[in-house]
Design an enzyme around this catalytic site. Structure first.
Site, short mmCIF file in Angstrom:
data_model
loop_
_atom_site.label_atom_id
_atom_site.label_comp_id
_atom_site.label_asym_id
_atom_site.label_seq_id
_atom_site.Cartn_x
_atom_site.Cartn_y
_atom_site.Cartn_z
N CYS A 1 -2.29 5.17 -0.02
CA CYS A 1 -3.24 5.85 0.86
C CYS A 1 -2.84 7.31 1.08
O CYS A 1 -1.75 7.58 1.58
CB CYS A 1 -3.30 5.10 2.19
SG CYS A 1 -4.45 5.86 3.33
N THR B 1 -6.76 6.15 -3.92
CA THR B 1 -7.71 7.27 -3.94
C THR B 1 -7.02 8.61 -4.14
O THR B 1 -5.82 8.75 -3.96
CB THR B 1 -8.50 7.30 -2.63
OG1 THR B 1 -7.55 7.35 -1.56
CG2 THR B 1 -9.38 6.09 -2.48
N CYS C 1 -30.13 20.31 -26.96
CA CYS C 1 -29.02 20.32 -27.92
C CYS C 1 -28.82 21.73 -28.45
O CYS C 1 -27.68 22.19 -28.61
CB CYS C 1 -29.30 19.35 -29.07
SG CYS C 1 -30.83 19.66 -29.98
N ASN D 1 0.84 -1.20 0.00
CA ASN D 1 0.00 0.00 0.00
C ASN D 1 0.88 1.25 0.00
O ASN D 1 1.25 1.76 1.05
CB ASN D 1 -0.94 -0.03 1.21
CG ASN D 1 -1.90 1.15 1.21
OD1 ASN D 1 -1.64 2.17 0.55
ND2 ASN D 1 -2.98 1.03 1.96
N CYS E 1 -18.62 18.04 -32.80
CA CYS E 1 -17.96 17.99 -31.48
C CYS E 1 -18.57 16.95 -30.55
O CYS E 1 -18.01 16.66 -29.50
CB CYS E 1 -17.98 19.36 -30.83
SG CYS E 1 -19.59 19.85 -30.17
#
Lengths: 474, 442
Positions: free
Chosen positions: B134, B200, B347, B131, B391
């Site tokens: 973290c 994360t 749109c 790890n 686009c």
């Protein structure tokens, strides 16, 4: 002070026990429903609202938790936003035009969302408008229903002094006396009136406006003549609605238990349970004559008040009924019976008590050639007379027009009993008089009255500011 | 039926779905229930010196009515004793010998690393995950992402573990770095058998608007936590694919970040992951979500003709190139299928205000303001102009699936990338002869 009118409502009204057909949304439900809204550009729902509320905007504000702003958006367009939320037939207005209908998904529940925001603001006493700087101009408004309330609110914001004259003891018009209680009960209407009135205009209840030299017809405590209004006020707005229930002049109409539909609904909504005028225990069968939305309201109310057999009698077929399809469908689901292509010929006294109605005599109708409205004209079938038992009858075939009252105003034109107004301004043929709501449109929705009242207010404001109308006593 | 089993650098697993080292793998009971539900492997909640947590540990963001589009936590590694954890690992391995159980480790000294590796192997783990990711709490103590952000340290600790471990060693990377290749390459150089990413992202989960304290609130304060869940998937996929396409990364990847269903898993596999790890979706809905992941992936493999996972791994990596290698002569234009249009005009407003003004309403918007008595226009279907830049925005905002289609248009020009264009024009080619007409000064 705030409960001035509310105090006049009995607590034990027949309508008090009736639940909302569409219960209010809680916060979580409102946020979830609001989150579904696509926030269309130039949304069709706005165009379908007679008051042009920016619906996607107020809904987006619910989704973001900005309930204050949401209520402001609603009430800025329509100060009767609370009652309209409860009583608008959204199925044929805003929600009927929601793009989700074309997507094959349920439309946004716009009425319930509008109720959420407006009630949220009401509960917190939030106010978004102030009385404008005084102009010295004065406006009298006849009737204290939705049209007059919308007009008076707008005029007060613009700085004019307004007085509403209401012949009844309670203001609010049909919102208070006539809306089906499962949509809105009288206390909500009164709550709205008191909220709107707080801007700073006056409502004089129990005062009937009458043609000069005539007596009142509503049994009001006092009367005031048009000439006096013209002396005291620069402009006058007529928002008197429609007159009493139409009668057909059939034998037995005066029997106890035979009601005009509006009169019966008003009792159910505004009177104590004991005063409703029929003994619920002995009424097993009720018959309602008519096929419009008032007739549907009455049949549904009577079913909800636990009358066992409620039958709607209409002279044409179901497709010809003027009532909204979704309302007819609800009524059917609630167990209302439909007796179609039949017309009453007489109301028959009860066998045991000749002063009361016991049955309705009917004749079968068949549809003939189309009439001027394009609907096929019904005509009676010989020898088809029959009776339906009825301890209660409500006649919902329309309301009288107030032609005597309105015909007394010089220059004011009537068309089919309606006040003729300029569509863009609400001004009548008499330049000091404006009109809106049912007496001008013949009987539409609350939201139409609100839009027309506001429109007239803008026109009245312009006319008073440019000095083209002025009180004769000034 | 396709074979979902994998061999990840020697770690066998009945399918590529592993639980990430996180609250769902905190105990033997949870891991066994997960295996019963169908998960193929579990990376145990990180072992180390047991810590003391704060109360109030998670925060999330909602999107519209959807809860937990993103989740963050300020929870630390395991708060349970090493003995309890190892006892349960051993029990799980006895009962589920075919499932992968991987020990996530985070300690400080060389001696501790040696001790934890040895004891974990004795308990029967199939591999290790170091790890180094973290980004909250532990990094302040010199561990977790503090290691992952220092390639030199990462490489050294990895090599320590490799000296002691007999089982495969994965290095879990933090995304809180300038270039994910730096720690990735360091892991390979340290001898790692696999990479796991992403851990994360450093984050604050908003602010309590009443108390004016960031979230999640611990009395009157908060701290940066680790952010994960569906909202981070695009960033995590970029990092996974960046490693997968780099020739220096010669070891398998375990993809992590917002995997909630089989589609997400298939994407990660196509971008170069041999296994995927899941946490947030399980914290939201429980272990049962693996059922859809298993048969959804099976269905996809059948449809695409894959018999085994390793045939899928990395299939989309070759399509991930630099901007300069994209075809400038590829042209698409929006097409509105009018029969499907519901007239929301999103749109139109998106293009008009937010992009390139290439959609028209065939009426004046001001004229449709609600005026009593004025009928609304009969059509609300917008019209795509020839100037459409292709686009995609209109097709992205359209709420009706398939209503706006991006249609390829033949330009009559051979494909050419920016890099090729530079070469050819330097060699004297006339720009207009090799580049389809369009805006832009070249």
């Amino acid at each position: 002070m705030a409960s001035e009118f509310a105090a006049r409502l009995p607590a034990d009204r027949a309508e008090s026990g009736l639940a909302d057909l569409k219960p209010a949304l809680n916060e979580g439900q409102a946020r979830a429903e609001a989150s579904r809204c696509l926030y269309c550009f130039d949304a069709p729902c706005i165009g379908a609202c007679p008051t042009g509320i920016d619906i996607p905007e107020f809904i987006r504000k619910i989704a973001s938790g900005n309930y204050r702003g949401s209520a402001r958006t609603i009430l800025s367009a329509n100060i009767l936003g609370l009652s309209c939320a409860a009583v608008c037939p959204v199925e044929v207005l805003c929600a009927g035009d929601c793009v989700f209908n074309d997507k094959g998904e349920p439309p946004i529940q716009i009425g319930l969302l509008q109720r959420f925001s407006t009630e949220w603001a009401y509960d917190r006493g939030l106010r978004f408008f102030e009385k404008g700087a005084p102009t010295g101009h004065r406006v009298a408004l006849i009737g204290a229903g939705p049209a007059s309330l919308a007009a008076a609110h707008e005029l007060t914001v613009l700085g004019h002094e307004c007085v509403l004259f209401e012949g009844r003891a309670l203001p609010g018009g049909l919102n208070t006396t006539g809306v089906a209680p499962y949509k809105m009960r009288a206390e909500m209407s009164i709550r709205e009136v008191e909220y709107i009135k707080e801007i700073g205009f006056e409502i004089r209840t129990g005062v009937e406006v009458v043609p000069d030299g005539t007596a009142g017809t509503l049994g009001a405590a006092s009367t005031i003549a048009f000439s006096e209004l013209e002396r005291e006020f620069d402009a006058i707005f007529i928002g008197v609605g429609l007159g009493p229930d139409s009668r057909q002049g059939l034998p037995g109409e005066d029997l106890a238990g035979v009601w005009g539909a509006c009169a019966l609904i008003e009792r159910i909504k505004n009177s104590g349970r004991d005063e409703v005028g029929y003994d619920a225990a002995r009424v097993k069968n009720a018959v309602v004559i008519g096929g419009g939305n008032t007739a549907i309201d009455v049949v549904r109310e009577l079913r909800k008040l636990d009358v066992e057999n409620v039958t709607m009698v209409y002279r044409r077929g179901e497709h010809e009924m003027p009532g909204y399809d979704h309302e007819v469908a609800y009524a059917r689901r609630e167990g209302v019976q439909f007796h179609l292509r039949a017309n009453p010929t007489a109301y028959v006294p009860d066998a045991e008590d000749a002063s009361r109605v016991g049955a309705v005599r009917l004749v079968r109708m068949e549809l003939g050639e189309p009439d001027e409205s394009g609907r096929r004209r019904p005509k009676p079938v010989d020898g088809s007379e029959h009776e339906l038992p009825a301890q209660l009858v409500a006649i919902a075939t329309g309301q009288e027009k107030l032609e005597t009252l309105l015909g007394s105003i010089a220059g004011l034109e009537l068309h089919w009993g309606r006040v003729k107004v300029d569509a863009a301004s609400g001004r009548t043929g008499n330049p000091r008089y404006w009109s809106g709501g049912d007496c001008a449109n013949g009987g539409k929705e609350v939201v139409n009255a609100a839009a027309e009242g506001k429109l007239a207010a803008r026109s009245i404001d312009g006319a008073m500011r440019d000095g083209s109308v002025r009180r004769s006593g000034a | 039926m396709p074979d979902l089993s994998i061999n990840f650098a020697g770690i066998e697993s009945p399918n590529p779905f592993w639980l990430a080292s996180a609250p769902p793998t905190n105990s033997g009971d949870q891991v066994m229930r997960a295996f019963d539900a169908g998960w193929g492997g579990a990376v145990w909640k990180t072992l180390g010196q047991p810590i003391r947590n704060v109360f109030s540990r998670y925060g999330s963001i909602d999107y519209h009515d959807h809860r937990m589009a993103g989740l963050n936590n300020i929870e630390l590694i395991t708060d349970r004793s090493l003995e309890d954890n190892l006892k349960e690992i051993s029990e799980v391995k006895k009962r589920y010998p075919k499932h992968a159980v991987i020990a996530s480790l985070m300690v400080e000294s060389r001696e501790e690393w040696r001790e934890y590796v040895k004891k974990s192997e004795d308990a029967g783990v199939d591999g290790f995950e170091l790890n180094f990711g973290c980004p909250h709490g532990m990094c302040e103590r010199g561990m977790g992402s503090a290691v992952g952000q220092e390639p030199r340290v990462l490489k050294e600790i990895t090599s320590w573990v490799k000296e002691d471990a007999t089982k495969p060693v994965l290095v879990k990377l933090t995304p809180n770095v300038g270039d994910i290749l730096d720690p990735g390459v360091a892991g390979v150089e340290g001898g790692a058998d696999g990479l796991a990413l992403v851990n994360t992202f450093k984050s604050l989960m908003g602010v309590d608007l009443d108390k004016m304290v960031p979230l999640p609130r611990v009395r009157d304060k908060s701290t940066n936590g680790g952010y994960c869940g569906p909202a981070v998937k695009p960033i995590a996929q970029f990092m996974v694919a960046s490693l997968a396409r780099d020739p220096r990364i010669t070891i398998p990847i375990s993809g992590i970040g917002g995997v909630s269903n089989w589609r997400d898993a298939a994407e990660y596999i196509l971008l170069g992951s041999t296994s995927v790890q899941v946490c947030t979706a399980v914290m939201h809905y429980g272990f049962r979500i693996v059922e859809d992941m298993i048969d959804g992936l099976e269905g996809y493999m059948i449809e695409k003709g894959f018999d085994r996972i390793d045939q899928m791994v990395g299939k989309a990596v070759g399509g991930f190139v630099e901007w300069g290698d994209l075809d400038l002569n590829y042209k698409v234009k929006a097409k509105i299928h009018e029969d499907m249009c519901i007239g929301c005009e999103l749109c139109y407003v998106a293009c008009y205000d937010g992009a390139h003004q290439c959609i028209a309403l065939d009426r004046d918007p001001a004229a449709s303001a609600p005026t009593p008595g004025v009928q609304r226009p009969t059509t609300r279907v917008p019209r795509i102009l020839d100037s459409c830049t292709g686009c995609n925005l209109c097709s992205l905002v359209c709420p009706v699936p398939g209503c706006i289609e991006m249609v390829e248009e033949e330009t009559g020009y051979a494909p050419i990338t920016w890099n090729e264009y530079l070469e050819k024009s330097a060699a004297g080619a006339e720009p207009r002869s090799i580049l389809a007409p369009g805006p832009g000064a070249h």
